[in-house]
Design an enzyme around this catalytic site. Structure first.
Site, PDB file in Angstrom:
ATOM      1  CB  CYS A 113      -5.899  11.548  37.909  1.00  0.00           C
ATOM      2  SG  CYS A 113      -5.992  13.153  38.719  1.00  0.00           S
ATOM      3  CG  HIS A 246      -6.676  11.959  33.757  1.00  0.00           C
ATOM      4  ND1 HIS A 246      -7.842  12.368  34.361  1.00  0.00           N
ATOM      5  CD2 HIS A 246      -5.668  12.652  34.348  1.00  0.00           C
ATOM      6  CE1 HIS A 246      -7.547  13.268  35.286  1.00  0.00           C
ATOM      7  NE2 HIS A 246      -6.236  13.461  35.298  1.00  0.00           N
ATOM      8  CG  ASN A 276      -7.448  16.758  36.409  1.00  0.00           C
ATOM      9  OD1 ASN A 276      -8.171  15.787  36.616  1.00  0.00           O
ATOM     10  ND2 ASN A 276      -6.152  16.731  36.619  1.00  0.00           N
TER      11      ASN A 276
HETATM   12  O1  UT7 Z   1      -3.699  14.436  36.765  1.00  0.00           O
HETATM   13  C1  UT7 Z   1      -2.467  15.114  36.654  1.00  0.00           C
HETATM   14  C2  UT7 Z   1      -2.764  16.552  36.985  1.00  0.00           C
HETATM   15  N1  UT7 Z   1      -1.808  17.530  36.630  1.00  0.00           N
HETATM   16  C3  UT7 Z   1      -1.509  17.959  35.396  1.00  0.00           C
HETATM   17  O2  UT7 Z   1      -1.864  17.452  34.396  1.00  0.00           O
HETATM   18  C4  UT7 Z   1      -0.648  19.176  35.301  1.00  0.00           C
HETATM   19  C5  UT7 Z   1       0.610  18.997  34.519  1.00  0.00           C
HETATM   20  N2  UT7 Z   1       1.293  20.283  34.411  1.00  0.00           N
HETATM   21  C6  UT7 Z   1       0.890  21.246  33.580  1.00  0.00           C
HETATM   22  O3  UT7 Z   1      -0.016  21.062  32.811  1.00  0.00           O
HETATM   23  C7  UT7 Z   1       1.633  22.553  33.594  1.00  0.00           C
HETATM   24  O4  UT7 Z   1       2.843  22.403  34.340  1.00  0.00           O
HETATM   25  C8  UT7 Z   1       0.786  23.704  34.189  1.00  0.00           C
HETATM   26  C9  UT7 Z   1      -0.363  24.009  33.248  1.00  0.00           C
HETATM   27  C10 UT7 Z   1       0.251  23.321  35.558  1.00  0.00           C
HETATM   28  C11 UT7 Z   1       1.648  24.966  34.346  1.00  0.00           C
HETATM   29  O5  UT7 Z   1       2.218  25.307  33.113  1.00  0.00           O
HETATM   30  P1  UT7 Z   1       3.782  25.610  33.040  1.00  0.00           P
HETATM   31  O6  UT7 Z   1       4.073  25.976  31.650  1.00  0.00           O
HETATM   32  O7  UT7 Z   1       4.514  24.440  33.616  1.00  0.00           O
HETATM   33  O8  UT7 Z   1       3.890  26.902  33.968  1.00  0.00           O
HETATM   34  P2  UT7 Z   1       4.845  27.168  35.211  1.00  0.00           P
HETATM   35  O9  UT7 Z   1       4.350  26.460  36.419  1.00  0.00           O
HETATM   36  O10 UT7 Z   1       6.277  26.968  34.810  1.00  0.00           O
HETATM   37  O11 UT7 Z   1       4.613  28.716  35.403  1.00  0.00           O
HETATM   38  C12 UT7 Z   1       4.977  29.659  34.382  1.00  0.00           C
HETATM   39  C13 UT7 Z   1       4.522  31.052  34.822  1.00  0.00           C
HETATM   40  C14 UT7 Z   1       4.924  31.389  36.248  1.00  0.00           C
HETATM   41  O12 UT7 Z   1       5.218  32.780  36.283  1.00  0.00           O
HETATM   42  P3  UT7 Z   1       6.717  33.287  36.430  1.00  0.00           P
HETATM   43  O13 UT7 Z   1       7.211  32.702  37.708  1.00  0.00           O
HETATM   44  O14 UT7 Z   1       7.424  32.763  35.224  1.00  0.00           O
HETATM   45  O15 UT7 Z   1       6.543  34.775  36.447  1.00  0.00           O
HETATM   46  C15 UT7 Z   1       3.681  31.135  37.043  1.00  0.00           C
HETATM   47  O16 UT7 Z   1       3.605  31.915  38.213  1.00  0.00           O
HETATM   48  O17 UT7 Z   1       3.092  31.103  34.784  1.00  0.00           O
HETATM   49  C16 UT7 Z   1       2.618  31.577  36.047  1.00  0.00           C
HETATM   50  N3  UT7 Z   1       1.320  30.976  36.314  1.00  0.00           N
HETATM   51  C17 UT7 Z   1       0.166  31.564  35.941  1.00  0.00           C
HETATM   52  N4  UT7 Z   1      -0.109  32.718  35.312  1.00  0.00           N
HETATM   53  C18 UT7 Z   1      -1.397  33.014  35.067  1.00  0.00           C
HETATM   54  C19 UT7 Z   1       1.047  29.800  36.919  1.00  0.00           C
HETATM   55  N5  UT7 Z   1      -0.279  29.607  36.968  1.00  0.00           N
HETATM   56  C20 UT7 Z   1      -0.855  30.671  36.356  1.00  0.00           C
HETATM   57  C21 UT7 Z   1      -2.190  31.046  36.084  1.00  0.00           C
HETATM   58  N6  UT7 Z   1      -2.399  32.223  35.447  1.00  0.00           N
HETATM   59  N7  UT7 Z   1      -3.228  30.274  36.428  1.00  0.00           N
END
Ligand code: UT7
Length: 319
Positions: A113, A246, A276
C-alpha cells in the site's frame, strides 16, 4: 537541477461494484459493521480476465491525455503493484506493450500500500538526476484475487482499481520533499505468504492481516512521517491545502489527520466507494480531487501511504 511536477492524472475502476449488502450475502457481515469500523460502503471488483495491466493502461491513457502528451513521450514507466499479471515479466513491461510503445525503461515497485509513494520518489530521483524527463507512474491492483472470500475479517476491506500520474521535469517547483521508511520486523502482521515454487503455490495464497496490530502501527507511523516531512520541508500543517492519504480505513485517516492538526475538510476521501485498493488508492484519490475541482494548480498537497513490509512514505508537493 530539475523539479518534478505532476503533468496529468487519470484513474480507472472496474465496472463491477460490490456493496456491503452484496457482501453480507456471501459472508457473515453487515453494512452496519463494515461502515462503522472502516467507512467503506462499496468497492469495485475486476472482471475475470481483466488483469492489473488492463486497469493500469486505462488509467494511464487518461493521465497521458490530461498531460497532453503521447505515450511515445514517456521515457520511464513505473508500476506500483503487489498483484502483478505474472510472477514475471514486470507488469510495467506489459503496460508498455499495451500502450503500443517500446524501448523506454519499465519496471515494477513492490511496496504494497506504500507502493505509489515509493514509485513517486523513485521517479523524482530519475527526473532530478536528468535520467528521465517524463515518467508514467501507475498504482494498479487486483487485490480481490488475494482475498479469501470466506474470511469476513479481510474480504470486506479491499477493492480493485488503478490510478496514474505523469511526472515531468519542470522549472517550477513540484515535489518539495519526500520521505520513505520501512521496518521488516513487522512483515508478519500483513502478508500474503504464498509463492510459486516447484510447480505449485507454496504457503497460503490469501492475504493475512492482524487488523489491530496494523491499525496501531499505521496511525503512529503515518502521523510521524507526515509531521516529519512537513518539518523537514520548512512547512506547517497550515500550509497544506489537501491531504491525500492511503485509503485503508476512515478511522485511520481521521486519527492521522487529528495527530497532524489537519481538519477532515482538507482530506480527500474515496474509501467509502472504493475500499482499500492498496498501491492504487493514493493516485485514485488524487485524481478524484483534481477531477471534481477541489485540488487546484498551486495547491500544496500532502500524500502519505503505508502498507505491508511494513513500508511507508510521504510526499509534500505543489500541484
Ligand atoms: O493498508 C493497511 C491495510 N489494513 C488496514 O488498514 C486495517 C487496519 N485495521 C482495522 O481497520 C481494523 O482492525 C479492522 C477494521 C480490520 C477490524 O476492526 P477491529 O475493531 O479491530 O475488529 P476485530 O478484528 O477486533 O474484531 C472484532 C469482532 C470479532 O468478533 P468477536 O470475536 O469479538 O466475536 C470479529 O470476528 O468483529 C468480528 N468481525 C466482523 N464482524 C462482522 C471481523 N470482521 C467482521 C466483519 N463483519 N466483516
Amino acid at each position: 537541477m530539475h523539479h518534478t511536477r505532476i503533468l496529468g492524472t487519470g484513474s480507472y475502476l472496474p465496472a463491477n461494484r460490490l456493496t456491503n449488502d452484496d457482501l453480507s450475502k456471501i459472508v457473515d457481515t453487515s453494512d452496519e459493521w463494515i461502515t462503522e469500523r472502516t467507512g467503506i460502503k462499496a468497492r469495485h471488483i475486476a472482471a475475470s480476465g481483466e488483469q492489473t495491466s488492463d486497469l493500469a493502461v486505462q488509467a494511464a491513457r487518461i493521465a497521458l491525455d490530461d498531460a497532453k502528451i503521447s505515450a511515445e513521450d514517456i521515457d520511464l514507466i513505473i508500476v506500483a503493484t503487489s498483484t502483478p499479471d505474472m510472477t514475471f515479466p514486470a507488469t510495467a513491461c506489459i503496460v508498455q506493450n499495451k500502450l503500443g510503445i517500446g524501448g523506454c525503461a519499465a519496471f515494477d515497485v513492490q511496496a504494497v500500500c506504500a507502493g505509489f509513494m515509493y514509485a513517486v520518489v523513485t521517479a523524482n530521483a530519475y527526473i532530478k538526476s536528468g535520467m528521465a524527463k517524463k515518467v508514467l507512474v501507475i498504482g494498479a491492483e487486483t487485490f480481490s484475487r488475494l482475498l479469501d472470500w470466506n474470511d469476513r475479517r479481510t474480504c470486506v476491506l479491499f477493492g480493485d482499481g488503478a490510478g496514474a500520474v505523469v511526472l515531468g521535469a519542470s522549472d517550477e517547483v513540484g515535489i518539495i520533499h519526500a520521505k520513505l521508511k520501512a521496518d521488516g520486523a513487522y512483515s508478519h502482521i500483513l502478508k500474503t505468504p504464498g509463492k510459486v515454487a516447484s510447480g505449485a503455490v507454496d504457503a497460503s495464497p490469501y492475504l493475512y492481516m492482524d487488523g489491530q496490530a496494523v491499525y496501531k502501527f499505521a496511525v503512529k507511523a503515518l502521523a510521524k512521517i507526515g509531521a516529519d516531512v512537513l518539518l523537514e520541508a520548512g512547512l506547517t500543517a497550515a500550509d497544506v491545502d489537501w491531504v491525500i492519504p492511503h485509503q485503508a480505513n476512515y478511522r485511520i485517516i481521521e486519527s492521522t489527520a487529528k495527530h497532524l492538526g489537519l481538519p477532515m475538510e482538507k482530506v480527500i476521501l474515496t474509501v467509502q466507494e472504493q475500499g482499500n485498493t492498496s498501491a492504487a488508492s493514493i493516485p485514485l484519490a488524487l485524481d478524484a480531487g483534481i477531477r471534481d475541482g477541489r485540488i487546484q494548480r498551486g495547491n500544496t498537497l500532502l500524500l502519505e501511504g503505508i502498507g505491508g513490509g511494513f513500508a511507508w512514505g510521504a510526499v509534500v508537493l505543489k500541484y
